[in-house]
Design an enzyme around this catalytic site. Structure first.
Site, PDB file in Angstrom:
ATOM      1  N   HIS A 111       0.743  -1.096   0.529  1.00  0.00           N
ATOM      2  CA  HIS A 111      -0.202   0.091   0.228  1.00  0.00           C
ATOM      3  C   HIS A 111       0.525   0.983   0.108  1.00  0.00           C
ATOM      4  CE1 HIS A 111       0.427   0.122   4.553  1.00  0.00           C
ATOM      5  NE2 HIS A 111       0.604   0.569   4.902  1.00  0.00           N
ATOM      6  N   ASP A 141       0.327  -7.070   1.408  1.00  0.00           N
ATOM      7  CA  ASP A 141       0.867  -6.237   1.626  1.00  0.00           C
ATOM      8  C   ASP A 141       2.061  -6.773   1.456  1.00  0.00           C
ATOM      9  OD1 ASP A 141       0.366  -3.529   1.794  1.00  0.00           O
ATOM     10  OD2 ASP A 141       0.846  -3.570   4.187  1.00  0.00           O
ATOM     11  N   GLY A 212       3.825   6.598   8.570  1.00  0.00           N
ATOM     12  CA  GLY A 212       5.054   6.574   7.905  1.00  0.00           C
ATOM     13  C   GLY A 212       5.851   5.593   8.352  1.00  0.00           C
ATOM     14  N   ASN A 213       5.279   4.724   9.355  1.00  0.00           N
ATOM     15  CA  ASN A 213       5.993   3.137   9.624  1.00  0.00           C
ATOM     16  C   ASN A 213       6.093   2.368   8.738  1.00  0.00           C
ATOM     17  OD1 ASN A 213       5.909   4.561  13.437  1.00  0.00           O
ATOM     18  ND2 ASN A 213       8.142   3.264  12.557  1.00  0.00           N
ATOM     19  N   SER A 214       4.659   2.579   8.009  1.00  0.00           N
ATOM     20  CA  SER A 214       4.172   1.430   6.905  1.00  0.00           C
ATOM     21  C   SER A 214       5.744   1.134   6.541  1.00  0.00           C
ATOM     22  CB  SER A 214       2.814   1.712   6.664  1.00  0.00           C
ATOM     23  OG  SER A 214       2.586   0.790   6.355  1.00  0.00           O
ATOM     24  N   LEU A 269      -7.859 -24.553  -1.820  1.00  0.00           N
ATOM     25  CA  LEU A 269      -8.117 -25.609  -2.187  1.00  0.00           C
ATOM     26  C   LEU A 269      -9.958 -25.296  -2.877  1.00  0.00           C
ATOM     27  CD1 LEU A 269      -8.446 -27.051   1.796  1.00  0.00           C
ATOM     28  CD2 LEU A 269      -6.882 -27.618  -0.311  1.00  0.00           C
ATOM     29  N   VAL A 271     -12.659 -23.926  -1.374  1.00  0.00           N
ATOM     30  CA  VAL A 271     -14.010 -23.951  -0.393  1.00  0.00           C
ATOM     31  C   VAL A 271     -13.943 -23.138   0.293  1.00  0.00           C
ATOM     32  CG1 VAL A 271     -13.123 -27.237   0.202  1.00  0.00           C
ATOM     33  CG2 VAL A 271     -12.679 -24.796   1.835  1.00  0.00           C
ATOM     34  N   VAL A 272     -15.337 -22.724   0.657  1.00  0.00           N
ATOM     35  CA  VAL A 272     -15.458 -21.768   1.801  1.00  0.00           C
ATOM     36  C   VAL A 272     -16.142 -21.665   2.730  1.00  0.00           C
ATOM     37  CG1 VAL A 272     -17.513 -19.700   2.127  1.00  0.00           C
ATOM     38  CG2 VAL A 272     -17.144 -20.619  -0.378  1.00  0.00           C
ATOM     39  N   ILE A 273     -15.259 -21.252   4.067  1.00  0.00           N
ATOM     40  CA  ILE A 273     -15.239 -21.796   5.374  1.00  0.00           C
ATOM     41  C   ILE A 273     -15.984 -20.592   5.837  1.00  0.00           C
ATOM     42  CG2 ILE A 273     -13.617 -23.380   5.145  1.00  0.00           C
ATOM     43  CD1 ILE A 273     -11.429 -21.650   6.233  1.00  0.00           C
TER      44      ILE A 273
END
Length: 469
Positions: A111, A141, A212-214, A269, A271-273
């Site tokens: 980002h 990210d 700013g640390n990102s 995989l 699948v919806v979990i």
């Protein structure tokens, strides 16, 4: 005698005060000294700024309304200038990064450089380089940059898996544009799952982190990078004691793919979990709430391995699945084609399945639901259902079930049912028609958690409810 007791008490009080003072001094004396760590590593931490030639990006401002509820958010750089507009050619100091190789590879957050037309890296000795974006991965990210330079200072890469809760850690970055600021704290928790962050088991710390640390490094006391500072939990946009870092083990697994492919391919995989809470555990007759409940099986690796809707995955590749968030993190770290074993609970019995992990395809579109024709009101659940037409079955991607047309106060509403949902199963019994629905619901027991399998927008989920006396 009384005078002796009085002086003796005073003597004891004095001894206690002295001992407490010594203990306090020893406690302060035992605090770690970060000076050598900072001196050895600060030169490998960089400030990252970008130029964007239009105003596409909307996150130059980090200030939020004071009444906004707590949220997780990435931390960005300098706030908007007066009037809230960012000059199209103005350079914005957005974050930090760190050098991982002498020939100029730099890790940061995705980002920080997302949608940038130009990226600039400034070192501690004030040298500045224009950077090339080698590759990025929005889901974790992560971004890998490259500058044309030689013999650059580098950080040491540690092992985040060896971190312990309570261990001291140090962050170096550019909060609010103040380069090479150092903050310290402890590891508060490991393996945190954050909203909308599927593949990263975050390290939670109380290290003071601000905009700013990102993208900056998180060090252990050995001077090794164990994480990449990425998010904070905040109301105002500033530090509130909850900071989250991407484990360096996760980041380094992605680096080679970013170098060669420019993106990251993850295991999948199909699948919806969903989470196994107390009610679902009771409805499925489990001893405790743990694992990942399979709400839907798509055509893919899990389908080929024999996974079924209603299975509860409790172990994957030798690691226990305590929460549903553990599964995508474990699967996503495997390369497509990797063979793994998976333990599921089906109808109360454990079953081991062999699965070959696939590559995640692009996300498909979600098709909205449409109302049906035949209507039925069942007062036990407080919902109105209708039969599905052939067109609705195709658009909603279901073979059978009944369509929810209205939800009033009652067990259905408490279960979270919505207009447009398709109920395909109740308490393990498949529903083909409205008559099936009537018959099954009329026979449901009272004062017991009952599970319901629902299709919503083409996605499957389980929900639970109980019928009161």
């Amino acid at each position: 005698m009384q005078r002796f007791v009085h002086y003796y008490r005073q003597f004891l009080t004095g001894v206690i005060v002295i001992l407490m003072a010594q203990n306090q001094a020893n406690a302060f004396g035992s605090l770690p000294d970060f000076t050598d760590l900072v001196e050895d590593n600060a030169q490998a931490v960089v400030n990252i700024s970008t130029v964007q030639r239009d105003n596409r990006r909307g996150y130059f401002s980090y200030d939020l309304p004071p009444d906004m509820p707590d949220i997780f958010r990435h931390f960005f750089g300098a706030p908007n200038p007066p009037g809230g507009q960012q000059s199209p050619q103005e350079r914005a100091s957005l974050g930090s990064g760190f050098i991982i190789s002498k020939d100029g590879y730099i890790l940061t957050n995705f980002h920080v450089v997302d949608q940038a037309d130009e990226i600039f890296v400034r070192l501690s000795d004030m040298r500045e380089f224009k950077a090339e974006l080698i590759g990025g991965d929005k889901k974790s990210d992560l971004a890998l940059l490259k500058v044309k330079a030689k013999n650059l200072p580098t950080v040491k890469i540690g092992q985040s898996d060896k971190l312990k809760v309570g261990e001291w850690v140090v962050a170096i970055g550019s909060p609010f544009g103040f380069d090479h600021s150092v903050t310290a704290g402890i590891v508060s928790a490991k393996g945190r799952a954050l909203p909308n962050e599927t593949y990263v088991p975050f390290i939670q710390t109380d290290v003071a982190i601000n905009p700013g640390n990102s993208g900056g490094p998180l060090f252990n006391l050995k001077g090794e990078v164990v994480g990449i500072n990425s998010q904070i939990y905040t109301r105002s946009g500033g530090f509130m004691g909850l900071s989250f870092a991407i484990p360096i083990d996760v980041a380094m697994e992605a680096v080679e793919q970013l170098k060669t492919e420019g993106h990251v391919v993850r295991g999948w995989l199909g699948v919806v979990i969903q989470e196994v809470d107390k009610n679902i555990a009771e409805a499925f007759n489990l001893d405790r709430a743990a694992g990942a409940l399979v709400a839907q099986v798509e055509k893919g690796p899990a389908y080929d391995a024999g996974v079924e809707a209603g299975d509860i995955i409790v172990e994957f590749n030798g690691k226990p699945i305590q929460r549903s968030a553990d599964l995508p993190q474990s699967v996503g770290r495997l390369k497509p084609g990797t063979k793994a074993d998976m333990v599921v609970v089906r109808n109360g019995k454990r079953k081991t399945l062999d699965v070959t992990v696939g590559a995640r395809p692009s996300d498909g579109d979600v098709i909205a639901s449409r109302p049906g024709q035949e209507k039925k009101l069942d007062n036990r659940l407080g919902i109105r259902v209708a039969a599905l037409t052939d067109r609705q079955r195709k658009s909603l991607r279901v073979e059978a079930g009944v369509l929810v047309e209205a939800v009033t106060n009652g067990p259905g509403a408490r279960a979270g049912l919505q207009r447009g949902d398709v109920i395909v199963m109740i308490n393990g019994q498949a529903i083909e028609t409205v008559d099936d629905f009537d018959s099954i619901v009329s026979m449901l027991p009272k004062s017991k958690q009952i599970y319901m399998h629902v299709s919503r927008g083409g996605m499957r989920l389980f929900t639970t409810f109980s019928l009161q006396d």
